[in-house]
Design an enzyme around this catalytic site. Structure first.
Site, short mmCIF file in Angstrom:
data_model
loop_
_atom_site.label_atom_id
_atom_site.label_comp_id
_atom_site.label_asym_id
_atom_site.label_seq_id
_atom_site.Cartn_x
_atom_site.Cartn_y
_atom_site.Cartn_z
N GLU A 55 0.82 -1.21 0.00
CA GLU A 55 0.00 0.00 0.00
C GLU A 55 0.86 1.26 0.00
OE1 GLU A 55 -3.05 0.17 -0.64
OE2 GLU A 55 -3.48 -1.98 -0.53
N ASP A 102 -10.85 5.86 -3.14
CA ASP A 102 -9.83 6.52 -3.95
C ASP A 102 -10.55 7.10 -5.16
OD1 ASP A 102 -10.36 4.39 -5.64
OD2 ASP A 102 -8.25 3.87 -5.96
N TYR A 154 -6.99 6.14 3.51
CA TYR A 154 -7.11 5.06 2.53
C TYR A 154 -6.16 3.91 2.86
CZ TYR A 154 -6.79 2.31 -1.67
OH TYR A 154 -6.79 1.24 -2.53
#
Length: 230
Positions: free
Chosen positions: A54, A155, A137
């Site tokens: 990520e 997103d 996120y």
């Protein structure tokens, strides 16, 4: 608790109906079974591996990240290896992705996790958000994929789907839009949210694209508000 950012709507009558959400779930879940993209970080629930993935995926497309991710984990297979690494060496591996600060933040994350969390990526979202470079996120993506927490993500891809299908109007900066964050939480299923998140991300990347969306092959067109008006 699913969201730290409550759904902001004018009234309950503006919420998507249960039937609408159920239909939306069915279409996208079925689509995801067939079309979900295959990346190495989607084959693991290892929290360190997902933290790396990520972090590398921020502002970078997945196809570019995939070979760097695998090389990175070959070099630094554990979080302790990363914490002890030379920063210049870390940056060298990540150089093809650009953004030098990414290497610095990622190694700093490892150092903090070793020092403050006994070498374990924290499951608590508040603790994750305290780590360098970890925003809503990324924290939610790690929580849903590594720890099976019921945390929706938002997103640009997800925001676009929600705005188009449900007729929402988000703010200019989607990542900070309470309406869209709230909607993402509101429509997320109660179980297996990690799989749901991946379906949404892939659908936005492959079908409901920003430019030239593939409406002819989209399973949502019959009830999509954007399609009806465009």
């Amino acid at each position: 608790m699913k969201s730290s950012q409550p759904l902001t709507r004018s009234s309950k009558s503006d919420y998507p109906s249960t039937a609408q959400i159920k239909w939306f779930h069915k279409q996208l879940s079925d689509w995801g079974v067939i079309h979900r993209r295959d990346y190495p970080w989607r084959k693991t629930i290892d929290s360190y591996h997902l933290l790396v993935a990520e972090s590398l995926l921020q502002k970078t497309d997945a196809d570019t990240v995939a070979p760097i991710y695998e090389l990175f984990l070959e070099q630094y297979p554990t979080i302790a290896d990363l914490a002890a690494a030379n920063l210049d060496d870390v940056a060298k591996i990540l150089k093809p992705l650009g953004l030098f600060f990414r290497a610095e933040r990622l190694q700093k994350c490892a150092e903090i996790i070793i020092r403050q969390h006994d070498g374990q990526v924290p499951q608590d979202q508040k603790q994750l958000l305290k780590l360098p470079g970890i925003g809503d996120y990324t924290a939610r993506a790690i929580g849903s994929q590594a720890f099976n927490q019921p945390l929706a993500v938002l997103d640009a891809n997800v925001a676009r789907i929600l705005e188009r299908f449900f007729g929402l109007q988000g703010e200019r900066v989607k990542s900070r839009c309470k309406i869209l964050w709230g909607a993402a939480d509101f429509i997320a299923p109660k179980t297996d949210v990690g799989t749901w998140n991946l379906a949404l991300l892939d659908f936005g990347a492959l079908t409901c694209k920003a430019q030239n969306p593939d409406c002819e092959n989209c399973p949502l067109t019959s009830k999509c508000k954007w399609f009806k008006h465009n």
